[in-house]
Design a protein around this motif. Structure first.
Motif, mmCIF file in Angstrom:
data_model
loop_
_atom_site.group_PDB
_atom_site.id
_atom_site.type_symbol
_atom_site.label_atom_id
_atom_site.label_comp_id
_atom_site.label_asym_id
_atom_site.label_seq_id
_atom_site.Cartn_x
_atom_site.Cartn_y
_atom_site.Cartn_z
ATOM 1 N N GLU A 76 0.843 -1.215 0.000
ATOM 2 C CA GLU A 76 0.000 0.000 0.000
ATOM 3 C C GLU A 76 0.871 1.256 0.000
ATOM 4 O O GLU A 76 0.584 2.211 -0.711
ATOM 5 N N PHE A 77 1.957 1.239 0.780
ATOM 6 C CA PHE A 77 2.846 2.419 0.809
ATOM 7 C C PHE A 77 3.411 2.689 -0.591
ATOM 8 O O PHE A 77 3.516 3.834 -1.032
ATOM 9 N N ILE A 78 3.780 1.607 -1.277
ATOM 10 C CA ILE A 78 4.328 1.782 -2.629
ATOM 11 C C ILE A 78 3.245 2.325 -3.567
ATOM 12 O O ILE A 78 3.518 3.205 -4.391
ATOM 13 N N VAL A 79 2.021 1.834 -3.393
ATOM 14 C CA VAL A 79 0.902 2.324 -4.220
ATOM 15 C C VAL A 79 0.699 3.826 -4.005
ATOM 16 O O VAL A 79 0.523 4.575 -4.964
ATOM 17 N N PHE A 80 0.768 4.283 -2.749
ATOM 18 C CA PHE A 80 0.606 5.727 -2.489
ATOM 19 C C PHE A 80 1.632 6.524 -3.301
ATOM 20 O O PHE A 80 1.313 7.544 -3.905
ATOM 21 N N ILE A 81 2.865 6.034 -3.269
ATOM 22 C CA ILE A 81 3.951 6.771 -3.916
ATOM 23 C C ILE A 81 3.774 6.766 -5.435
ATOM 24 O O ILE A 81 3.935 7.802 -6.094
ATOM 25 N N ILE A 82 3.414 5.618 -5.990
ATOM 26 C CA ILE A 82 3.243 5.537 -7.446
ATOM 27 C C ILE A 82 2.058 6.401 -7.886
ATOM 28 O O ILE A 82 2.145 7.130 -8.878
ATOM 29 N N LEU A 83 0.965 6.344 -7.129
ATOM 30 C CA LEU A 83 -0.211 7.154 -7.482
ATOM 31 C C LEU A 83 0.134 8.649 -7.453
ATOM 32 O O LEU A 83 -0.206 9.392 -8.368
ATOM 33 N N GLY A 84 0.800 9.067 -6.410
ATOM 34 C CA GLY A 84 1.096 10.494 -6.247
ATOM 35 C C GLY A 84 2.257 10.954 -7.094
ATOM 36 O O GLY A 84 2.259 12.066 -7.614
ATOM 37 N N GLY A 85 3.266 10.108 -7.249
ATOM 38 C CA GLY A 85 4.451 10.477 -8.026
ATOM 39 C C GLY A 85 5.715 10.086 -7.294
ATOM 40 O O GLY A 85 5.984 10.616 -6.215
#
Lengths: 327, 229
Positions: A259-268
């Motif tokens: 989930e942490f990685i998803v946050f970063i990929i979604l945001g940039g």
């Protein structure tokens, strides 16, 4: 295109405006959601230091999140039950003071990140991902089989820990505290990225051999970044445990790291406010779509796919353009 | 006393032997031209000096210290500054950031580097990837100088550049020689320009240092035999 710094300011104001509106409208649940966004964003900002700046794709950051959570859980549990944490060789008692718990959470997570980094940073690519994942899962299975602190059932804390001068049981005051921590960590993260250390770390991500020729030790740079990153994620874990007044082995689960990685990929990736946008969007989708279908993650997957294919700078990049310098 | 001393260096890339017998010395403040045709071992010799490749036999000493077990980042900290072949800057950092990332305490500062290459001051906030080839080369030299080296190694620093930019680079090297006590190793194919700045030349042929001497002794038969010119 909007300049990134104005976009960042707007995001920070929006994150503040929503709970303030909820406070005025007497919607405590929305304040709790916003607090959750801020805490997950904090964890993402921590990971972003390693992943975005250092290029270290860690699938084990849940280990630090969980350690922070359990640091809070264990200290608060002993304070509530009036039992010492340790009696010999010296007496250590529990505490209900947030600043003390934060300090312990940061130190424990930093220490664990240092030890894990020392071993895992000798590898790269998929091996690094697998080793960090393995460390995370080790903590997960350890806590499941640790009955002293609830084992698989986790550990409940009945009253939220205290912070001097604040009533942390009041949702808006607790949000304000978390928001302040997030703001401070964002300032710290931006300063670090612009510092000689941050620049050298970014240079090491681009070409390891070249940084060696200018006298920089890429391994030490990455180890330091990984340690700081773990410490920030640990702090987020302690705050999350306080928000939920509950800790369980799921905090260590690889789903959490994902989930942490998803946050970063979604945001940039590597964008200062990337994890804030990613965490916000994740919670909004979870709240709205989760009410419609239990398979809401299918839509999240489609969104993630769209971002990866069409907006490589994430949502921040889509609105403010490709990264130029460290705006 | 020599600042750098390579004695009977042999080196391998896996099972392939690239260097057989390299002997090279550079005194403090001396400019040495490392010459030879393509594939003869010049860049490999530089990799050994910078500790990016470990010799299989022989000895290397820098500033009186045995460098046998020194890793490459410590060699750079000890004072060996490299401008690698191919203008290798950090593409996603701007000019100022490229210089700051490499900076070590000493007499070389941003101001001094931009005094040597005024164009870098004009491009300070520009990403390295967007610079022209010549500007990238100036940045690579500036970045190496920011490490405050006592030995600067320029590997094919003017290769592929426009004549006017080549002239600027050679002028900068001449200025470095005149104004600083920096020892320099220059790898280049341009004998005419090397003759203008270097005190001495060393020729490498099939992994061996086969000739060493002053440019006044570098006669046509030697250049024809070893350099093909």
């Amino acid at each position: 295109m909007i300049r990134e710094r104005y976009l960042n300011l707007a995001i920070m104001l929006a994150l503040l405006a929503v709970p303030l509106w909820a406070w005025v409208s007497d919607e405590p649940f929305t304040i709790t959601l916003a607090t959750r966004v801020a805490i997950l964003a904090l964890a993402g900002v921590g990971l972003n230091l390693a992943l975005g700046l250092g290029g270290l794709v860690s699938l084990g950051h849940a280990a630090f999140f969980g350690l922070g959570g359990y640091a809070m859980g264990i200290l608060a549990h002993h304070a509530q039950t009036y039992t010492p944490l340790m009696e010999s060789p010296f007496l250590i008692e529990g505490t209900k003071s947030m600043p003390v718990i934060w300090l312990v959470a940061v130190l424990v997570s930093a220490l664990a990140a240092f030890a894990i980094g020392l071993l895992s940073l000798r590898t790269t690519g998929v091996y690094f991902i697998m080793i960090t994942l393995a460390f995370g899962q080790m903590f997960y299975y350890f806590t499941i089989s640790w009955p002293a602190y609830g084992g698989e059932d986790g550990l409940s804390i009945y009253v939220r820990n205290g912070f001097p001068g604040l009533n942390t049981l009041d949702p808006i005051q607790f949000f304000g505290l978390v928001y302040g921590v997030l703001a401070l960590v964002l300032v710290f993260s931006a300063t670090l990225a612009r510092s000689r250390f941050g620049l050298a770390l970014a240079a090491a991500r681009q070409n390891e051999e070249r940084v060696r020729t200018v006298g920089l030790d890429a391994f030490r740079l990455r180890l330091m970044a990984f340690t700081i990153s773990g410490a920030i994620t640990g702090l987020a874990g302690a705050l999350m445990a306080d928000l939920n007044r509950f800790v369980s082995p799921t905090m260590f689960s690889w789903h959490m790291s994902g989930e942490f990685i998803v946050f970063i990929i979604l945001g940039g990736v590597g964008r200062l406010f990337g994890p804030v946008v990613g965490a916000g969007l994740f919670i909004i989708l979870e709240h709205i779509l989760g009410g419609l279908s239990e398979f809401w993650m299918i839509y999240l997957g489609a969104l993630l796919l769209a971002v990866v294919l069409f907006a490589r700078g994430g949502l921040i990049g889509a609105f403010s353009g490709p990264e130029v310098g460290h705006d | 006393m020599s600042l750098l001393e390579l004695s009977s260096i042999a080196a391998h890339y896996g099972p392939s032997q690239a260097l057989f017998d390299i002997n090279l010395s550079v005194a403090e403040g001396e400019v040495v031209a490392l010459m030879g045709r393509n594939g003869m071992g010049k860049t490999t010799t530089i990799k050994v000096i910078c500790r990016m490749l470990t010799e299989s036999s022989g000895a290397i000493r820098f500033a009186g210290k045995d460098m046998a077990r020194v890793p490459s980042h410590r060699a750079a900290r000890a004072g060996i500054g490299l401008v690698p072949e191919g203008r290798r800057c950090f593409p996603n950092l701007d000019v100022r950031e490229n210089l700051i990332a490499a900076a070590r305490p000493g007499e070389w500062t941003m101001d001094r580097v931009t005094d040597l290459f005024p164009r870098l001051a004009e491009r300070a906030d520009q990403m390295a990837v967007s610079l022209s080839g010549g500007e990238q080369q100036m940045l690579a030299i500036g970045r190496a100088l920011m490490t405050n080296p006592s030995l600067l190694i320029l590997d094919e620093a003017t290769e592929g550049l426009a004549p006017v930019v080549r002239h600027e680079i050679w002028a900068a090297i001449a200025r470095l020689k005149a104004d600083t006590g920096l020892a320099i190793i220059v790898v280049d194919k341009s004998i005419r320009e090397l003759r203008g700045v270097a005190d001495r030349a060393v020729i490498i042929e099939r992994g061996r240092s086969v000739w060493s001497g002053g440019f006044s002794d570098l006669h046509h038969d030697i250049t024809e035999r070893y350099l093909g010119v």
